[in-house]
Motif scaffolding. Structure first.
Motif, PDB file in Angstrom:
ATOM      1  N   SER A 104       0.853  -1.186   0.000  1.00  0.00           N
ATOM      2  CA  SER A 104       0.000   0.000   0.000  1.00  0.00           C
ATOM      3  C   SER A 104       0.891   1.239   0.000  1.00  0.00           C
ATOM      4  CB  SER A 104      -0.895   0.009   1.242  1.00  0.00           C
ATOM      5  OG  SER A 104      -0.096   0.171   2.414  1.00  0.00           O
ATOM      6  N   GLN A 105       0.284   2.394  -0.274  1.00  0.00           N
ATOM      7  CA  GLN A 105       1.053   3.649  -0.249  1.00  0.00           C
ATOM      8  C   GLN A 105       1.683   3.873   1.119  1.00  0.00           C
ATOM      9  OE1 GLN A 105       1.686   4.427  -3.341  1.00  0.00           O
ATOM     10  NE2 GLN A 105       0.880   6.504  -3.394  1.00  0.00           N
ATOM     11  N   GLN A 106       0.932   3.551   2.173  1.00  0.00           N
ATOM     12  CA  GLN A 106       1.457   3.743   3.523  1.00  0.00           C
ATOM     13  C   GLN A 106       2.636   2.814   3.788  1.00  0.00           C
ATOM     14  OE1 GLN A 106       0.570   6.135   5.550  1.00  0.00           O
ATOM     15  NE2 GLN A 106       2.053   5.532   7.105  1.00  0.00           N
ATOM     16  N   GLU A 107       2.554   1.571   3.316  1.00  0.00           N
ATOM     17  CA  GLU A 107       3.658   0.628   3.510  1.00  0.00           C
ATOM     18  C   GLU A 107       4.889   1.058   2.718  1.00  0.00           C
ATOM     19  OE1 GLU A 107       1.259  -3.545   4.332  1.00  0.00           O
ATOM     20  OE2 GLU A 107       1.428  -2.797   2.281  1.00  0.00           O
ATOM     21  N   ILE A 108       4.672   1.619   1.550  1.00  0.00           N
ATOM     22  CA  ILE A 108       5.789   2.132   0.746  1.00  0.00           C
ATOM     23  C   ILE A 108       6.500   3.251   1.497  1.00  0.00           C
ATOM     24  CG2 ILE A 108       6.370   3.435  -1.350  1.00  0.00           C
ATOM     25  CD1 ILE A 108       4.171   1.822  -2.780  1.00  0.00           C
ATOM     26  N   ILE A 109       5.721   4.156   2.051  1.00  0.00           N
ATOM     27  CA  ILE A 109       6.300   5.271   2.795  1.00  0.00           C
ATOM     28  C   ILE A 109       7.074   4.775   4.008  1.00  0.00           C
ATOM     29  CG2 ILE A 109       5.670   7.203   4.316  1.00  0.00           C
ATOM     30  CD1 ILE A 109       3.553   7.937   2.226  1.00  0.00           C
ATOM     31  N   GLU A 110       6.524   3.805   4.705  1.00  0.00           N
ATOM     32  CA  GLU A 110       7.212   3.258   5.875  1.00  0.00           C
ATOM     33  C   GLU A 110       8.529   2.591   5.490  1.00  0.00           C
ATOM     34  OE1 GLU A 110       4.276   0.783   7.639  1.00  0.00           O
ATOM     35  OE2 GLU A 110       2.995   2.484   8.198  1.00  0.00           O
ATOM     36  N   HIS A 111       8.536   1.921   4.346  1.00  0.00           N
ATOM     37  CA  HIS A 111       9.778   1.302   3.897  1.00  0.00           C
ATOM     38  C   HIS A 111      10.819   2.354   3.517  1.00  0.00           C
ATOM     39  CE1 HIS A 111      12.619  -1.387   1.977  1.00  0.00           C
ATOM     40  NE2 HIS A 111      12.664  -0.500   0.990  1.00  0.00           N
ATOM     41  N   ILE A 112      10.396   3.372   2.789  1.00  0.00           N
ATOM     42  CA  ILE A 112      11.323   4.435   2.393  1.00  0.00           C
ATOM     43  C   ILE A 112      11.878   5.132   3.637  1.00  0.00           C
ATOM     44  CG2 ILE A 112      11.503   6.678   1.233  1.00  0.00           C
ATOM     45  CD1 ILE A 112       9.405   5.638  -0.780  1.00  0.00           C
ATOM     46  N   ALA A 113      11.015   5.355   4.626  1.00  0.00           N
ATOM     47  CA  ALA A 113      11.455   5.980   5.877  1.00  0.00           C
ATOM     48  C   ALA A 113      12.545   5.140   6.537  1.00  0.00           C
ATOM     49  CB  ALA A 113      10.268   6.158   6.824  1.00  0.00           C
ATOM     50  N   HIS A 114      12.342   3.827   6.533  1.00  0.00           N
ATOM     51  CA  HIS A 114      13.313   2.934   7.165  1.00  0.00           C
ATOM     52  C   HIS A 114      14.651   2.941   6.409  1.00  0.00           C
ATOM     53  CE1 HIS A 114      14.529  -0.262   9.858  1.00  0.00           C
ATOM     54  NE2 HIS A 114      14.928  -0.980   8.832  1.00  0.00           N
ATOM     55  N   PHE A 115      14.570   2.919   5.084  1.00  0.00           N
ATOM     56  CA  PHE A 115      15.810   2.924   4.290  1.00  0.00           C
ATOM     57  C   PHE A 115      16.584   4.226   4.476  1.00  0.00           C
ATOM     58  CE2 PHE A 115      17.722   4.547   0.316  1.00  0.00           C
ATOM     59  CZ  PHE A 115      18.858   3.754   0.313  1.00  0.00           C
TER      60      PHE A 115
END
Length: 347
Positions: free
Chosen positions: A166-177
Motif C-alpha cells: 500500500s502507499q502507507q507501507e511504501i512510505i514506511e519502507h522508504i522511511a526505514h531505508f
C-alpha cells in the motif's frame, strides 16, 4: 522563503519550477542553522528570470567571495551560498543512479568548494550534540565499517520489491531505508543535506514526480530531528527509537497529508501538559479504552480480534476504541493490518 513566492504565484511553469528548486536549496541550509546572503537571493532571481544560467550563478558566487572573503568563519554564509547553488543545479538535472557512488558524488558536488574532504568517506569516528536529545548524540557507524555498511544498505534496497504494498507501507519502507542511510553518517559534515537531495532524486526515480519539496524548504530542521529521533534510544529513561516522525514528514511530502510538524514534540523531555491531562482523563473515564491501550502496550502485534476475545467485547467496539486512541495521538499503526505492529507514541 518569501523571496520566491511572486514566481510561484505568477504561474509561469519554467519560472515556478526554478523558484521551487531555489526555495528547496535555500531551505535545506536550515538543517545546520545556515542562512544564505542577500547576494545569493538576488543572483537566484536572475536565474529564475532566465537572465543567467546555473553555471553563471556559481561563477558569480565564487567571484563574490574572492572579492569579499568572510571575516567570521562561524557565520558560514559562504558555505550556505555555494551549497545552495550546487543543490539548485543537481535538482534541475534529470539524471540519477541508485548507487553508493551517486551518494558520494552528490556530497562531492555539494561541498567541493567548501570542504577538502568533499565526497570522501570519513576515516574517523564522530559524535554530535543534538538539541532534540538534550545534548546527547546518536551512535553513528564506526569509521572502519562505513564502506561495507553503505554498500550493504544499497544492495538490500536494490533487492527490495514494492509490488503489492500500500502507499502507507511504501512510505514506511522508504522511511526505514533513508533512516538507515543517514545513521551511517558517511561523511564528516553535510550528511543531512546530502541525504535529503539523494532522497528527492530517489523519490523521482520511484515515480513520485510531484514531490512537495516545500516541506524540505520549510521543515528541513524537522526532517533532521526526525532522523535523529529514529536513531536514538535510552531505555533507562524509557526513550525508544521511533520512525513515526519521519513517517509523518514523508506522508505529508508524498500523500499530501497534514500531520503537524512541530520540533518541540520530538524533544526527549517534551511534555505537552494539557494533552497529557486530557488523554489521562479520557482513558480513566473509559475502562475499555484503558484496557485496549494496555493490551497493546503488552503486545504490540496483538490483533483487534484477539483484543475483543480477551475483553469479551465486540470487534466493532474494539475498532472504535482503537480509533479513539489513534485520533488522540496515543498510539500509531506501522505497517499493514496483517504484518504491521502498534507503536506507543511517547510524548
Amino acid at each position: 522563503m518569501d523571496n520566491f513566492e511572486e514566481y510561484l504565484r505568477q504561474g509561469e511553469p519554467n519560472k515556478a519550477e526554478k523558484a521551487k528548486v531555489w526555495k528547496t536549496a535555500i531551505g535545506l541550509q536550515q538543517v545546520d542553522g545556515l542562512k544564505p546572503s542577500d547576494y545569493l537571493i538576488a543572483t537566484a532571481k536572475q536565474n529564475i528570470e532566465g537572465d543567467i544560467s546555473i553555471d553563471e550563478v556559481k561563477q558569480l558566487i565564487n567571484s563574490y567571495y574572492k572579492q569579499h572573503p568572510e571575516k567570521d568563519s562561524e557565520n558560514r554564509t559562504e558555505e550556505a551560498d555555494k551549497v545552495s547553488a550546487q543543490i539548485a543545479e543537481i535538482l534541475s538535472e534529470q539524471t540519477f543512479t541508485f548507487s553508493p557512488a551517486e551518494y558520494l558524488t552528490i556530497h562531492r558536488r555539494l561541498f567541493q568548494c567548501v570542504y577538502s574532504h568533499a565526497g570522501r568517506i570519513r576515516d574517523y569516528n564522530i559524535t554530535k550534540q543534538e538539541w532534540v536529545l538534550n545534548g546527547d548524540t546518536v551512535l553513528y557507524a564506526s569509521a572502519e565499517s562505513l564502506k561495507v555498511t553503505l554498500e550493504y544498505d544499497f544492495e538490500q534496497e536494490k533487492k527490495f520489491r514494492f509490488k503489492g504494498l500500500s502507499q502507507q507501507e511504501i512510505i514506511e519502507h522508504i522511511a526505514h531505508f533513508i533512516n538507515d542511510l543517514w545513521q551511517i553518517h558517511t561523511f564528516g559534515e553535510g550528511n543531512t543535506r546530502t541525504t535529503a537531495i539523494f532522497l528527492i532524486k530517489y523519490l523521482r526515480k520511484l515515480g513520485f514526480k510531484e514531490v512537495n519539496n516545500d516541506l524540505f524548504a520549510e521543515h528541513s530542521w524537522y526532517f533532521r530531528n526526525a532522523l535523529v529521533r529514529a536513531n536514538y534510544e535510552d531505555l533507562s529513561k524509557g526513550i525508544h527509537k521511533t520512525e513515526i516522525y519521519l513517517i509523518h514528514f514523508l506522508s505529508n511530502l508524498l500523500l499530501g497529508e497534514n500531520h503537524p510538524l512541530i520540533n518541540r514534540e520530538m524533544h526527549v523531555q517534551y511534555i505537552d501538559t494539557v494533552k497529557k491531562q486530557n488523554d489521562t482523563v479520557k482513558i480513566e473515564n473509559d475502562t475499555e479504552n484503558d484496557t485496549v491501550f494496555y493490551l497493546i502496550k503488552q503486545n504490540n502485534k496483538i490483533t483487534a480480534t484477539e483484543m475483543g476475545e480477551r475483553l469479551k467485547i465486540s470487534l466493532s467496539t474494539v475498532k472504535r476504541k482503537i480509533k479513539e486512541l489513534k485520533d488522540s495521538g496515543i498510539i500509531a499503526r506501522l505497517g499493514s493490518d496483517k504484518t504491521g505492529h502498534w507503536e506507543i507514541v511517547e510524548k
